[in-house]
Design a protein around this motif. Structure first.
Motif, mmCIF file in Angstrom:
data_model
loop_
_atom_site.group_PDB
_atom_site.id
_atom_site.type_symbol
_atom_site.label_atom_id
_atom_site.label_comp_id
_atom_site.label_asym_id
_atom_site.label_seq_id
_atom_site.Cartn_x
_atom_site.Cartn_y
_atom_site.Cartn_z
ATOM 1 N N ASN A 57 11.827 29.719 -31.424
ATOM 2 C CA ASN A 57 11.571 28.901 -30.293
ATOM 3 C C ASN A 57 12.338 29.391 -28.986
ATOM 4 O OD1 ASN A 57 9.694 26.350 -31.249
ATOM 5 N ND2 ASN A 57 11.221 26.837 -32.776
ATOM 6 N N ASP A 58 11.980 28.850 -27.761
ATOM 7 C CA ASP A 58 12.686 29.234 -26.623
ATOM 8 C C ASP A 58 13.876 27.997 -26.790
ATOM 9 O OD1 ASP A 58 11.052 30.757 -25.541
ATOM 10 O OD2 ASP A 58 9.965 29.260 -24.393
ATOM 11 N N THR A 59 15.082 28.689 -26.304
ATOM 12 C CA THR A 59 16.345 27.903 -26.842
ATOM 13 C C THR A 59 16.273 26.529 -26.058
ATOM 14 O OG1 THR A 59 17.512 29.960 -26.192
ATOM 15 C CG2 THR A 59 18.742 27.889 -26.179
ATOM 16 N N SER B 299 21.482 30.457 -24.379
ATOM 17 C CA SER B 299 20.307 30.768 -23.822
ATOM 18 C C SER B 299 20.629 31.839 -23.049
ATOM 19 C CB SER B 299 19.742 29.808 -23.205
ATOM 20 O OG SER B 299 20.444 29.373 -21.866
ATOM 21 N N GLU C 222 21.368 31.828 -19.908
ATOM 22 C CA GLU C 222 21.140 31.525 -18.732
ATOM 23 C C GLU C 222 22.374 30.923 -17.916
ATOM 24 O OE1 GLU C 222 18.354 32.112 -17.480
ATOM 25 O OE2 GLU C 222 17.084 32.836 -19.339
#
Length: 408
Positions: free
Chosen positions: A278-280, A391, A393
């Motif tokens: 999954n996306d973080t 992530s 980010e």
């Protein structure tokens, strides 16, 4: 002219102070140690939010990074032409200064630091660093075979930066044998460090070691005296002996975390699958619902020697190597070790989830774990930092991710 102040400690401020001497500038030196208890302090952070040293203050103008500061000081009145006399020379000065302040010093420190005990000793890495350093210095020796100074006919910042790194190396590994084999480099170094502006800052003549230091393994602790053998136990009755033989032997814990037993309330392997698939942000929402600090802890990991990092891809390779050496703790560890910033201005920062709350039991399977600082985090309080690191980010300490390595 507004007052000029430079903040930092010893070697980090040496070259800017030498540049100020060449220019005849009144530069106030304010000792500021980032490694002291409490760090650089709130007043310094107000002026320089990233806490980097050295820092230069000239009225309202603030500046960090050694080469930038030295170049600025050299350009204020340009009495000594430390930046060269043409645009081409100016570029060449910056080229040599950057080479010395990044590539040469990084390899040199990687060679001698483990020999002094300030870093864990691993022979292959030390030998590789030595080979790279000598390759760089062979290039310098050849370049100096046809010139007195590196750029033009007078001292520039290029000479000062290279000479200062050579001074550093001669304290530990660039010994008499090296100097004899590199006469051009020695002649150049002697010329630069005997200039009056240089000696006004460094004081005593730089130390020159006669024989390079070598690695000395730490002394092994004396083994305790063997205890006297206990009296042999009395033979057991046949029935009791048979009953004992039927009991399975208790398994020994191969890893300190094995002794903690299985986690009672957090499915660690399932978390790794959720993160991978999954996306973080989605994975973090799952973690918010399931994480239990009774079973697992969150740990921040910071490389101790960020000032020695050069190219970001090399730092990423270092992260990969660290993870490789953590293999024995794979069942008890998850996280990401990231490189933040750009080449020449970067940091290695990681966040990990570990089984239990003893970070050393997990990380000391890697011989170089002592090159990192470990800090326990609180999942709720540090939730934003944890997601940023996992992530890749957002900014951490004002820097964005250049690369990273996941351990799962």
């Amino acid at each position: 002219m507004a007052a000029l102040k430079i903040y930092g400690i010893g070697p980090r401020t040496t070259i800017p102070r030498i540049a100020a001497q060449y220019e005849g500038l009144n530069l106030e030196y304010v000792e500021t140690n980032p490694h002291a208890e409490g760090g650089v302090g709130a007043a310094y952070l107000e002026k320089f939010p990233l806490g980097l040293v050295p820092g230069l203050e000239h009225g309202e103008f603030k500046l960090t990074e050694s080469i930038a500061i030295s170049s600025y000081l050299a350009s204020l009145e340009n009495k000594a032409n430390l930046l060269g006399q043409t645009k081409e020379q100016a570029a060449d000065v910056l080229r040599w200064a950057s080479w010395a302040n990044a590539d040469l010093i990084a390899n040199l420190v990687s060679w001698f630091a483990p020999l002094t005990g300030s870093r864990p000793y691993q022979k292959p890495q030390v030998e590789a660093a030595k080979e790279k350093t000598l390759k760089h210095l062979a290039y310098l020796e050849k370049a100096l075979s046809t010139r007195t100074f590196l750029v033009g006919e007078r001292v520039t910042l290029a000479d000062i930066y290279v000479a200062e790194v050579l001074s550093f190396g001669q304290r530990f590994v660039l010994d008499a044998e090296f100097r004899k084999a590199h006469p051009n480099t020695l002649r150049f170094w002697n010329t630069v460090v005997r200039q009056q502006p240089y000696t006004a800052v460094i004081g005593a003549f730089p130390t020159q070691i006669e024989t390079a230091i070598v690695y000395t393994p730490p002394k092994k602790e004396a083994k305790p005296k063997a205890e006297q053998p206990a009296a042999a136990p009395k033979p057991k009755a046949p029935a009791a002996a048979a009953e004992e033989e039927d009991k399975p032997a208790e398994p020994k814990a191969k890893h300190p975390c094995e002794a903690l037993g299985p986690a009672q309330s957090f499915p660690f392997d399932e978390w790794k699958r959720v993160y991978s698939n999954n996306d973080t942000p989605v994975a973090m929402k799952w973690l918010d619902e399931h994480f239990n600090a009774n079973d697992y802890s969150i740990v921040r990991c910071d490389f101790k020697y960020n000032e020695e990092l050069t190219q970001t891809f090399m730092s990423a390779n270092q992260c990969t190597g660290f993870h490789t050496r953590l293999e024995a703790s794979r069942k008890f560890l998850f996280g990401s070790l990231n490189v933040y910033g750009t080449s020449g201005n970067s940091k290695i920062i990681g966040v990990y989830m570990i089984r239990g709350n003893d970070w050393k039991a997990v990380f000391d399977v890697a011989p170089d774990y002592e090159s990192y600082n470990f800090t326990m985090l609180d999942y709720k309080t540090d939730r934003e930092l944890i997601e940023k690191v996992w992530s890749w980010e957002g900014e951490v300490e004002g820097l964005t991710v250049a690369d990273g390595k996941i351990f799962k």
